[in-house]
Scaffold this motif. Structure first.
Motif, PDB file in Angstrom:
ATOM      1  N   ALA A   1       0.814  -1.210   0.000  1.00 50.49           N
ATOM      2  CA  ALA A   1       0.000   0.000   0.000  1.00 50.49           C
ATOM      3  C   ALA A   1       0.850   1.264   0.000  1.00 50.49           C
ATOM      4  CB  ALA A   1      -0.934   0.001   1.214  1.00 50.49           C
TER       5      ALA A   1
ATOM      6  N   ALA B   1      -3.635   2.590   0.050  1.00 50.54           N
ATOM      7  CA  ALA B   1      -2.835   3.172  -1.022  1.00 50.54           C
ATOM      8  C   ALA B   1      -3.463   4.461  -1.551  1.00 50.54           C
ATOM      9  CB  ALA B   1      -2.683   2.170  -2.163  1.00 50.54           C
ATOM     10  N   ARG B   2      -4.762   4.656  -1.289  1.00 49.62           N
ATOM     11  CA  ARG B   2      -5.419   5.835  -1.848  1.00 49.62           C
ATOM     12  C   ARG B   2      -5.688   6.908  -0.811  1.00 49.62           C
ATOM     13  NH1 ARG B   2     -10.157   4.805  -5.600  1.00 49.62           N
ATOM     14  NH2 ARG B   2      -9.605   6.960  -6.021  1.00 49.62           N
TER      15      ARG B   2
ATOM     16  N   GLU C   1      -3.585   6.202  -6.699  1.00 52.93           N
ATOM     17  CA  GLU C   1      -2.491   5.417  -6.130  1.00 52.93           C
ATOM     18  C   GLU C   1      -1.130   5.970  -6.542  1.00 52.93           C
ATOM     19  OE1 GLU C   1      -3.742   0.867  -5.817  1.00 52.93           O
ATOM     20  OE2 GLU C   1      -1.896   1.158  -6.923  1.00 52.93           O
TER      21      GLU C   1
ATOM     22  N   THR D   1       0.505   8.386  -4.206  1.00 61.42           N
ATOM     23  CA  THR D   1       0.848   8.076  -2.819  1.00 61.42           C
ATOM     24  C   THR D   1       2.038   7.131  -2.710  1.00 61.42           C
ATOM     25  OG1 THR D   1      -0.533   6.113  -2.712  1.00 61.42           O
ATOM     26  CG2 THR D   1      -1.602   8.203  -2.251  1.00 61.42           C
TER      27      THR D   1
END
Lengths: 233, 500
Positions: free
Chosen positions: B59, B121-122, B234, B237
């Motif tokens: 992530a 991850a978002r 994604e 990040t």
């Protein structure tokens, strides 16, 4: 030139449009500004042909188009939810309207790339639309709407789903794009700042009627009534 | 519904409540019920803990092979439970509680990595950065910012894992050696081994009550979580691991998890070749069973074909209803999508066994097995197809109209491709479910039309190292078939219909 004459539309007995007269000149950008529930979206849908008016006419260059089905009007509409096609890529979305014009494939491809360039999305061409951020989706929707060069561009709260930072940046881009194409456009919003920076002229809408038109400065100087004074105040 | 109704009737018939009273009074069955509950809780907790390092690595960081790692840990999840159970038998771990728990963790790891990792991850990295700027240590920032924001995903993943392990049948039947029994396994024993049908019926009802309770709790929670989090793409990040310590930690998480997941699968492959390939030879030779083992592959494929046609027809239509329906139906959308995770295949098989003798005795016909498979698969088809169909909202059609598409072209360019995609994905899942289906099949399969999973179970219960290796070989075949199917489905899901 777009002209609506005395448009009426009721839903379940409630008037959404209550006699709307509006004109948009060639190459002019008019913002329809009003609180939510004032009938702005219904107005766009009636002009688009997605809703039939109970009464009144829609004219383009003097020709009555009220009975023309929506896909033959060559009017473009950008939805607040963007309504991107989930099974197509970014380029596939933008190319859709060009394909519907019956252009040759090379022509479709060329103009798709052009439209992607307007919104700076060339690198995204082959991406599916699913993973895109809100701002990217907005730009895809805008390019898709503008690519087939519709006679009239309608935008329904095109920045409404974005947060403020992004909105301030994209409002500038949107205005530039509309100007560069010389587009005749109707821009629906509830945000005064957006209306002021995008449009040549603002039409204030309240309870299904256009209550005043002019630049925001003019309207502030001489509001038509107490409600308008309060709304633009 | 009818077979399930018969199960209910069986449980309630006779002296009112006697079957229940007897089940509740029987210490053996109380033990099974209690085991079902606590092993599901422990399995869920262990899965969350075991999945944490990899979830964190996937992530937060960008590294070579990241997508591949995500794909590899997903493999166990799509494998039939019989294969998972057999893989742990290959490691020589059967009969122990540890093996059951390990198999559950192995199987469900991907649920946590994908659900929690997907949200993590978002999340906007600025949130953690600002907490850090305000003086929070990395651990404190994680505990006070990241963890609360991840709670919905953690809750969703936990509910799914809990449901799966609560209704676990194949893994526990194979690895539990009759000592450890979930309610599902107990139903099987009561019905097939002891022929105590009312008791089995009462247990099935108990099971349904449990599953319903979990689903209701889940949907309550879904409604209550109110915090709206702004999500970012994604790409924005993910960072490269920085510094030696971080690089080592990410590498350890990835290598450790992938290694641990590979062990049972490699064990299965190695054991299938034990005895110089005697297991593979056994499959093709006429043996002590009613049919040549290799014929089971043909049976399974034929059943899968028939089950897929039935499940896709019913499933796609239901998905259309669920995705278009307003009000009540839409409100229950999430719960409907959870249903396949809680369907008790054993109850369906048991229901078929007791119900389908009238008006025509279907139990003697070949149609019974694919029918049961289709019933198990329908919720999966709905689960796969409904979100795709839901993506065609009215506005999407109107957008096509405004771009100059006639009503006919809206249908051919928008509706058809999207429905076709939903059908294809649904069909892939239905076929995979049918190939791996064990719970229902074990009740109704006939010796001359044995399927791959039931054959594996028979082979495992026979003494001798050759049958053992043959079971391993058959499990490898089943794993390969399932993997091929799931890969094809993934193609369709990600693949786009030409770029222009």
């Amino acid at each position: 030139m777009l002209q609506t004459v005395d448009l009426h539309k009721r839903f379940d007995g409630v008037a959404a449009l209550d006699g709307v007269d509006l004109e948009v000149g060639d190459g002019e950008v008019v913002a329809v500004l009003g609180p939510s529930g004032s009938g702005k979206s219904t107005l766009l849908r009636v002009i688009a042909g997605l809703e039939r008016p109970d009464r009144g006419r829609v004219r383009w260059d003097g020709e009555d188009v009220t009975e023309v089905p929506p896909h033959l009007r060559r009017f473009g509409l950008m939805f607040q939810s963007y309504a991107l096609f989930p099974h197509l890529t970014v380029a596939g979305n933008v190319a859709f309207g060009l394909r519907m014009l019956g252009l040759r494939p090379e022509e479709v491809e060329k103009r798709t790339w052009e439209a992607l360039r307007w919104v700076d999305l060339e690198d995204f061409a082959d991406r599916p639309v699913e993973g895109l951020s809100g701002g990217e989706q907005q730009r895809v929707a805008l390019a898709r709407t503008l690519a087939p060069e519709p006679r009239l561009v309608m935008l329904d709260e095109p920045l409404g789903a974005l947060d403020r930072n992004l909105r301030e940046r994209l409002v500038v881009d949107t205005r530039r794009l509309l100007r560069e194409r010389g587009a005749t456009a109707l821009y629906v919003t509830h945000d005064h700042g957006e209306a002021e920076s995008v449009a040549d002229r603002v039409a204030i809408m309240h309870a299904g009627r256009i209550v005043q038109t002019g630049t925001l400065a003019e309207i502030r100087r001489a509001p038509a009534d107490a409600w308008v004074a309060d709304f633009v105040g | 519904m009818y077979p399930v109704g018969r199960v209910l009737w069986l449980a309630l018939a006779g002296e009112p409540g006697t079957a229940f009273a007897r089940v509740l009074a029987d210490p053996r069955m109380r033990g099974s019920a209690w085991f079902t509950l606590w092993q599901a809780g422990v399995s869920t907790a262990l899965t969350l803990v075991a999945a944490f390092p990899l979830t964190w690595a996937v992530a937060r960081f960008r590294f070579r092979g990241r997508q591949l790692v995500r794909a590899v840990v997903t493999v166990p999840f799509v494998l039939p439970t019989v294969v998972v159970g057999t893989a742990f038998v290959a490691l020589g771990l059967d009969g122990s509680l540890a093996a059951i728990l390990a198999a559950h963790v192995f199987y469900n790891l991907a649920v946590v990595v994908r659900t929690v990792g997907g949200l993590w991850a978002r999340l906007d990295p600025d949130l953690v950065d600002s907490a850090r700027a305000l003086g929070a240590s990395p651990w404190r920032a994680f505990r006070t910012v990241t963890l609360p924001l991840l709670r919905p995903a953690i809750a969703a993943a936990s509910s799914i894992v809990f449901l799966f392990t609560f209704t676990s049948f194949g893994v526990v039947l194979i690895l539990g050696n009759l000592r450890w029994r979930t309610i599902e396994v107990e139903i099987f024993h009561q019905a097939i081994t002891f022929l105590r049908l009312p008791a089995a019926g009462a247990l099935a009802v108990l099971q349904m009550v449990g599953v319903t309770a979990i689903l209701v709790l889940y949907s309550r929670y879904q409604e209550r979580r109110a915090v709206r989090v702004r999500l970012v793409a994604e790409e924005q990040t993910l960072r490269r691991p920085q510094g030696g310590r971080q690089r080592v930690a990410v590498a350890a998480a990835v290598v450790g998890t992938v290694g641990a997941v590979s062990v049972p699968l490699l064990g299965l492959l190695v054991e299938s070749f034990a005895n110089g390939g005697a297991g593979w030879r056994f499959l093709t030779e006429p043996g002590p069973l009613a049919v040549r083992p290799v014929e089971a592959i043909g049976n399974s494929l034929a059943f899968a074909g028939a089950a897929t046609v039935m499940a896709v027809t019913v499933g796609t239509l239901s998905a259309l209803v669920v995705s278009r329906g307003a009000g009540m139906l839409s409100r229950w959308f999430d719960v409907v999508l959870m249903l396949p995770l809680g369907t008790s295949a054993v109850t369906i098989g048991f229901g078929f066994l007791v119900a389908l003798d009238r008006p025509v005795d279907l139990r003697a016909t070949w149609i019974l097995v694919p029918l049961a498979h289709a019933l198990v698969a329908v919720p999966f088809v709905v689960r796969a197809a409904a979100p795709i169909l839901r993506s065609v909202r009215g506005e999407v059609r109107e957008a096509a109209t405004m771009l100059g598409a006639s009503p006919r072209r809206v249908f051919t360019e928008i509706d058809l491709p999207i429905v076709a995609r939903a059908v294809a994905v649904g069909a892939g899942f239905a076929a995979a479910v049918s190939l791996g289906e064990f719970g229902a099949t074990s009740f109704i399969v006939r010796p001359n039309t044995i399927t791959i999973p039931t054959l594996i179970f028979r082979l495992l219960s026979r003494p001798g190292s050759v049958s053992f290796a043959a079971a391993m070989a058959m499990a490898v075949v089943l794993a390969a078939l399932t993997a091929a199917l799931i890969m094809a489905v993934d193609r369709v899901r990600a693949g786009e219909v030409g770029s222009f």
